[in-house]
Design an enzyme around this catalytic site. Sequence first.
Site, PDB file in Angstrom:
ATOM      1  N   ARG A  59     -20.491 -30.358 -14.425  1.00 45.29           N
ATOM      2  CA  ARG A  59     -21.366 -29.227 -14.100  1.00 45.29           C
ATOM      3  C   ARG A  59     -20.583 -27.980 -13.708  1.00 45.29           C
ATOM      4  NH1 ARG A  59     -24.076 -33.865 -12.533  1.00 45.29           N
ATOM      5  NH2 ARG A  59     -23.073 -33.812 -10.508  1.00 45.29           N
ATOM      6  N   GLU A  96     -16.066 -43.515  -2.533  1.00 48.42           N
ATOM      7  CA  GLU A  96     -16.622 -44.408  -1.519  1.00 48.42           C
ATOM      8  C   GLU A  96     -16.032 -45.822  -1.695  1.00 48.42           C
ATOM      9  OE1 GLU A  96     -20.823 -44.237  -1.598  1.00 48.42           O
ATOM     10  OE2 GLU A  96     -21.044 -45.441   0.220  1.00 48.42           O
TER      11      GLU A  96
HETATM   12  P1  AMP Z   1     -16.995 -34.818  -3.907  1.00 48.81           P
HETATM   13  O1  AMP Z   1     -15.651 -35.087  -4.539  1.00 48.81           O
HETATM   14  O2  AMP Z   1     -17.417 -35.913  -2.986  1.00 48.81           O
HETATM   15  O3  AMP Z   1     -17.041 -33.447  -3.249  1.00 48.81           O
HETATM   16  O4  AMP Z   1     -18.079 -34.857  -5.064  1.00 48.81           O
HETATM   17  C1  AMP Z   1     -18.301 -33.732  -5.803  1.00 48.81           C
HETATM   18  C2  AMP Z   1     -18.774 -34.029  -7.206  1.00 48.81           C
HETATM   19  O5  AMP Z   1     -19.773 -35.056  -7.273  1.00 48.81           O
HETATM   20  C3  AMP Z   1     -19.392 -32.781  -7.741  1.00 48.81           C
HETATM   21  O6  AMP Z   1     -18.825 -32.545  -9.024  1.00 48.81           O
HETATM   22  C4  AMP Z   1     -20.875 -33.032  -7.807  1.00 48.81           C
HETATM   23  O7  AMP Z   1     -21.351 -32.611  -9.043  1.00 48.81           O
HETATM   24  C5  AMP Z   1     -21.047 -34.537  -7.612  1.00 48.81           C
HETATM   25  N1  AMP Z   1     -21.954 -34.897  -6.499  1.00 48.81           N
HETATM   26  C6  AMP Z   1     -21.609 -35.580  -5.378  1.00 48.81           C
HETATM   27  N2  AMP Z   1     -22.666 -35.775  -4.554  1.00 48.81           N
HETATM   28  C7  AMP Z   1     -23.715 -35.190  -5.154  1.00 48.81           C
HETATM   29  C8  AMP Z   1     -25.107 -35.021  -4.792  1.00 48.81           C
HETATM   30  N3  AMP Z   1     -25.618 -35.498  -3.644  1.00 48.81           N
HETATM   31  N4  AMP Z   1     -25.903 -34.355  -5.649  1.00 48.81           N
HETATM   32  C9  AMP Z   1     -25.397 -33.849  -6.803  1.00 48.81           C
HETATM   33  N5  AMP Z   1     -24.112 -33.973  -7.209  1.00 48.81           N
HETATM   34  C10 AMP Z   1     -23.269 -34.636  -6.399  1.00 48.81           C
END
Ligand code: AMP
Length: 174
Positions: A59, A96
């Site tokens: 995205r 996770e």
């Molecule tokens: P992080 O590495 O944990 O910051 O995860 C970020 C990536 O996971 C981003 O590219 C988001 O598109 C996706 N993502 C993680 N959690 C969500 C959520 N609750 N809703 C939508 N996309 C998420």
Amino acid sequence: MDKLKTYVRSVPDFPKKGINFYDITTLLDNPTGFEEALSEMERYIRGKKADRIVGIEARGFIFGAALADRLKLPFVPARKPGKLPYRTVSASYDLEYGTDSIEIHTDGVKRGDKVVVVDDLIATGGTLAAVCKLVEKLGGEVVGISAVIGLPFLPYDHKLAGYDTQILITYDSE
Ligand code: AMP
């Protein structure tokens, strides 16, 4: 910016129970909302005097590529392993359960480049931190991070400490 919230759809229990998924397809479906988000991000990146934009699969490509076109800057994709055809640098980050990694082409960033990294949403910040590491490995400077949504309760702050970050809207709990 809270008006932007009205364009984002929240989908409970996706992709698994207990996760609230913030769906930006409804923002993309609304040209006014998409334009508002892009204009804020454009202003931020312009102020950072960036030389290139790195967008994170998948995205982050949508926002990053549109911004690169607006700003007439090169767009560099950061992709899941095995997708980029040329020589790559790779960084791992914790999920996770287990780990994942992300790659960019070795010629995607040149030494001394000022880079803004773009994604749709920051959850733990792990993906963005890994991409920032890759930019730096290639000699680039991360001058900013721009994302539409932030989930500060996770919290991403310590992973992204030291980076200037633009987040258009935040959600306070799951
Ligand atoms: P992080 O590495 O944990 O910051 O995860 C970020 C990536 O996971 C981003 O590219 C988001 O598109 C996706 N993502 C993680 N959690 C969500 C959520 N609750 N809703 C939508 N996309 C998420």
